[in-house]
Design a protein around this motif. Sequence first.
Motif, short mmCIF file in Angstrom:
data_model
loop_
_atom_site.label_atom_id
_atom_site.label_comp_id
_atom_site.label_asym_id
_atom_site.label_seq_id
_atom_site.Cartn_x
_atom_site.Cartn_y
_atom_site.Cartn_z
N ASP B 12 0.80 -1.23 0.00
CA ASP B 12 0.00 0.00 0.00
C ASP B 12 0.84 1.28 0.00
O ASP B 12 0.29 2.37 0.02
CB ASP B 12 -0.94 0.01 1.21
N ILE B 13 2.16 1.15 0.01
CA ILE B 13 3.00 2.36 0.04
C ILE B 13 3.26 2.84 -1.38
O ILE B 13 3.79 2.09 -2.19
CB ILE B 13 4.34 2.07 0.76
N PRO B 14 2.90 4.09 -1.69
CA PRO B 14 3.11 4.57 -3.05
C PRO B 14 4.61 4.62 -3.38
O PRO B 14 5.43 4.93 -2.52
CB PRO B 14 2.51 5.99 -3.03
N GLY B 15 4.93 4.30 -4.61
CA GLY B 15 6.32 4.37 -5.05
C GLY B 15 7.20 3.24 -4.57
O GLY B 15 8.41 3.23 -4.81
N ARG B 16 6.60 2.28 -3.90
CA ARG B 16 7.36 1.22 -3.27
C ARG B 16 8.14 0.35 -4.26
O ARG B 16 9.05 -0.38 -3.88
CB ARG B 16 6.36 0.36 -2.49
N THR B 17 7.76 0.41 -5.54
CA THR B 17 8.48 -0.42 -6.50
C THR B 17 9.86 0.14 -6.79
O THR B 17 10.67 -0.50 -7.42
CB THR B 17 7.70 -0.52 -7.82
N GLU B 18 10.11 1.35 -6.32
CA GLU B 18 11.45 1.93 -6.54
C GLU B 18 12.35 1.60 -5.38
O GLU B 18 11.94 1.67 -4.21
CB GLU B 18 11.34 3.44 -6.71
N ILE B 19 13.58 1.32 -5.69
CA ILE B 19 14.49 0.83 -4.66
C ILE B 19 14.70 1.88 -3.58
O ILE B 19 14.81 1.55 -2.39
CB ILE B 19 15.83 0.37 -5.28
N SER B 20 14.70 3.17 -3.94
CA SER B 20 14.97 4.21 -2.93
C SER B 20 13.85 4.22 -1.88
O SER B 20 14.11 4.33 -0.68
CB SER B 20 15.09 5.57 -3.59
N GLY B 25 12.26 2.61 3.72
CA GLY B 25 11.45 1.88 4.68
C GLY B 25 12.22 0.75 5.35
O GLY B 25 11.62 -0.20 5.85
N GLY B 26 13.54 0.81 5.32
CA GLY B 26 14.34 -0.24 5.97
C GLY B 26 14.67 -1.39 5.04
O GLY B 26 15.15 -2.44 5.49
#
Lengths: 165, 480
Positions: B12-20, B25-26
């Motif tokens: 559910d976190i936006p942009g989570r597909t990006e490694i940064s 997020g740990g």
Amino acid sequence: MAYELSAENQQRVKEVAARYPHNMSAILPALHIVFAERGWIDREACDHVAELLDVPPIHVYEAMTFYTYFPRKPVGKYHIQLCHNIACNLRGAENLIEYMRDKHGIEEDRVTGDGLFCLHRVECLGACGGAPMMQVNDDYYENLSPEKIEELIEGWKREAGNGRR
Amino acid sequence: MALEKIVFKGIDIPGRTEISVYEDGGGYAQWKRVLSEKIEPNELIETVKASGLRGRGGAGFPTGLKWSFVPADSPKPKYMLCNADESEPGTFKDREILEKDPHQLLEGVLLGSYAIGANTAYIYLRGEFVKGWKMVERAIAEAREAGYIGKNVLGSGFDIEVWTHRGAGAYICGEETAMINSLEGKRGEPRLKPPFPAVEGFYKCPTIVNNVETLAAVPKIVENGPEWYGQWGTEKSKGTKLWSVCGHVARPGVYEVPLGYPAQKFFEEDLGGCWNGNKLKAVIPGGSSVFAMTPDEFFACNLDYESIAEHGSMLGSGGMIIFDETACLVEASTVIAHFYAHESCGQCTPCREGCGWVLRMFRDIEAGQPQPGAKDVLLDVMDQIFGATICPLGDSIVMPIKSMMEKFPEEFEYYIREGKSMVTGKTRLAQLAQPDKPENWRRGEPFDYPREQDYKTSFKGLAHDLSRGPEPLFTKFEDE
Ligand SMILES: Cc1cc2nc3c(=O)[nH]c(=O)nc-3n(C[C@H](O)[C@H](O)[C@H](O)COP(=O)(O)O)c2cc1C
Ligand code: SF4
Ligand code: FES
């Protein structure tokens, strides 16, 4: 002339093959590369893959005839694969098949006369939450209704018309 | 209180597909820690064992225990194989992870590979998941760029390569040994077990096959410890499970639910009941391959492996299919039978012939022309499939259909007797009654196999085969 991949894609096949302990493993990835380039796969293409990978052609035929993802003849510009499995069935997949046939003359397993559409029923595509759904070429379309289908098909017809001019 | 995602918060976190974003997020912290502190692989296995994590692909086998079966002293290379074939009807949870949180999966694959001593991992995705495949490919590229994948990762001396491998539309390739055959370029036909893949898998080397959801939970378990994971769930079913809910439900979707959560509460509060306020008729809780439950059975159970089994079904893959009062279970049976008949790999006679037989009988019933004694014949055919096959696909056609026939006998009897559905009052699909409609199971096109003269003239053919010896590499590791 016998079918051959572009030089670039031949190179890709070789690169992909290096990821595995044996070239046999690269048969499926190579077929995917052929499919992406050409859209369908026949025996000539299988022979080509066998030659590229230096594996006996029978192994390529065996793989090719086991899997259903690769069409064996051209399937039109928009290859519609409509899921008719349980979740989509419960939410009206059959109506959509009827709709496409009656309204647009898109019949199952046939390419339409203008070469644009071909409809195949397929089993669950792993998107049951958006049932009924279909895959057209590489993309998923979910939560379908006759209205949405109408919109999509009209859109594709327009797109194809523009492309040709 | 609405359910919130815990282990799979990333979805559910936006942009989570990006490694940064993942790293913020740990993400990859555990991978770095494991490598820099040179944690013993065994310690990782023990952590996962202690967490009680069980396989989320369907069988529910304890993951840490499976990992410990890899012979540590074997000289052969070892392989990690992530099962992203997700084709079980009703199941669409792995897709969420692949498309929305590929890095967490990738970190799990890396940690798992390290634990079992694998230097190569493959992620086998079903061919249709083009988007998921692209997401995972991108995640791999980013991780390689960041130095998390490759030779001598972060100076630790550990080598790891991760590759994707795409299937091509065969459900059976989700079965682990079929997947291994498919990965070897062969037809996706399951193997007899034993030997189990952990000992003899990919090219006869030790191979661990794990589901996407299983592996994606690993980084969180390593990060927070087994006690943290064990705070959810029950004694035997620890942690949380992703449920994918579909069919006649008000709010279809993917939900993360602590194991042991009451089914009735889940259905009424979180799913909002059936759509249109309809009445519930039946539930298949674990993907189409498990027993159907009546509302009473379903409401009495909790959502964990043991409780669902006690109430007459199985947790399976967590693909929950909801049938409301408007569903015709005879029609549903035909659809399910078609699926298994289509997907049977054909090795075992009971499965190959039996699934087709069941399908044909249901088509006759739906066309209003049942064979005499249809119900008994159906039950008899299914009894002869059950337990008599190499892999559980044979059982999988029996469990849903037989349970529906036993739990809702009136519907089947009515259809057979009256020639129409008790629910809809109609016979379905004019086309079912057209006996000569060609089956399109293999896209209708016969494959143009070469004839003898082609072998002699066009390609190296058999001579080619003989000069190389039969499949050289397959025997390479035998009997050392
Ligand atoms: C017919 C059949 C289909 C299967 N399909 C899948 C699948 O699509 N995805 C999956 O993860 N497991 C599937 N499985 C289960 C796998 O064989 C295997 O148990 C699982 O991948 C192991 O991973 P896990 O221990 O993490 O669950 C299937 C099993 C059978 C018999
Ligand atoms: S049970 Fe069916 S799918 Fe499984 S190995 Fe036998 S024939 Fe193949
Ligand atoms: S049943 Fe149609 S996508 Fe799963």
